[in-house]
Design a protein around this motif. Structure first.
Motif, mmCIF file in Angstrom:
data_model
loop_
_atom_site.group_PDB
_atom_site.id
_atom_site.type_symbol
_atom_site.label_atom_id
_atom_site.label_comp_id
_atom_site.label_asym_id
_atom_site.label_seq_id
_atom_site.Cartn_x
_atom_site.Cartn_y
_atom_site.Cartn_z
ATOM 1 N N ALA A 61 0.830 -1.207 0.000
ATOM 2 C CA ALA A 61 0.000 0.000 0.000
ATOM 3 C C ALA A 61 0.862 1.254 0.000
ATOM 4 O O ALA A 61 0.588 2.214 -0.745
ATOM 5 C CB ALA A 61 -0.940 0.004 1.207
ATOM 6 N N LEU A 62 1.915 1.265 0.810
ATOM 7 C CA LEU A 62 2.818 2.421 0.821
ATOM 8 C C LEU A 62 3.545 2.575 -0.504
ATOM 9 O O LEU A 62 3.757 3.692 -0.982
ATOM 10 C CB LEU A 62 3.809 2.301 1.971
ATOM 11 N N GLY A 63 3.914 1.459 -1.113
ATOM 12 C CA GLY A 63 4.523 1.512 -2.437
ATOM 13 C C GLY A 63 3.571 2.053 -3.487
ATOM 14 O O GLY A 63 3.964 2.816 -4.370
ATOM 15 N N GLY A 64 2.300 1.682 -3.384
ATOM 16 C CA GLY A 64 1.296 2.203 -4.310
ATOM 17 C C GLY A 64 1.082 3.698 -4.135
ATOM 18 O O GLY A 64 0.934 4.431 -5.121
ATOM 19 N N VAL A 65 1.067 4.164 -2.901
ATOM 20 C CA VAL A 65 0.912 5.597 -2.647
ATOM 21 C C VAL A 65 2.117 6.359 -3.188
ATOM 22 O O VAL A 65 1.970 7.410 -3.824
ATOM 23 C CB VAL A 65 0.727 5.854 -1.129
ATOM 24 N N LEU A 66 3.310 5.839 -2.963
ATOM 25 C CA LEU A 66 4.518 6.479 -3.476
ATOM 26 C C LEU A 66 4.518 6.515 -5.001
ATOM 27 O O LEU A 66 4.822 7.548 -5.602
ATOM 28 C CB LEU A 66 5.753 5.740 -2.964
ATOM 29 N N LEU A 67 4.149 5.419 -5.629
ATOM 30 C CA LEU A 67 4.064 5.372 -7.083
ATOM 31 C C LEU A 67 3.037 6.360 -7.612
ATOM 32 O O LEU A 67 3.280 7.071 -8.587
ATOM 33 C CB LEU A 67 3.730 3.946 -7.539
ATOM 34 N N HIS A 68 1.897 6.436 -6.958
ATOM 35 C CA HIS A 68 0.844 7.365 -7.367
ATOM 36 C C HIS A 68 1.322 8.814 -7.270
ATOM 37 O O HIS A 68 1.095 9.613 -8.171
ATOM 38 C CB HIS A 68 -0.395 7.154 -6.500
ATOM 39 N N ARG A 69 1.989 9.152 -6.178
ATOM 40 C CA ARG A 69 2.482 10.527 -6.015
ATOM 41 C C ARG A 69 3.564 10.863 -7.025
ATOM 42 O O ARG A 69 3.625 11.980 -7.534
ATOM 43 C CB ARG A 69 2.982 10.744 -4.600
ATOM 44 N N LEU A 70 4.441 9.916 -7.305
ATOM 45 C CA LEU A 70 5.484 10.169 -8.295
ATOM 46 C C LEU A 70 4.899 10.370 -9.684
ATOM 47 O O LEU A 70 5.314 11.273 -10.420
ATOM 48 C CB LEU A 70 6.487 9.018 -8.311
#
Length: 81
Positions: A61-70
């Protein structure tokens, strides 16, 4: 990228994290479930399995949030010529 694609990628990152957590648990549990001349070690199932699943899902989930923000920052800031 559309909303459906972003939602699908978010779900896939959580599933990948959960799968990674299961892989970590499987590697750690080898040989601990039934030890030689001892009873089964139930902590492998009661403690380790939920922690690895939860940690993997959280990491995904944290990886998905980071990917989304990038991706969102990259799309919002077009390069000037």
């Amino acid at each position: 990228m559309g909303q459906r694609t972003e939602a699908a990628l978010g779900c896939l990152t959580v599933l990948a994290g959960t799968g990674g957590g299961l892989g970590v648990w499987w590697a750690r549990a080898q040989g601990r479930v039934n030890r030689f001349e001892q009873g089964p070690d139930w902590r492998v199932f009661v403690v380790d399995l939920p922690v690895c699943f939860g940690g993997g899902a959280l990491a995904g989930a944290l990886g998905g949030v980071l990917l989304h923000r990038l991706l969102r920052a990259r799309r919002a800031d077009p390069q000037a010529p």
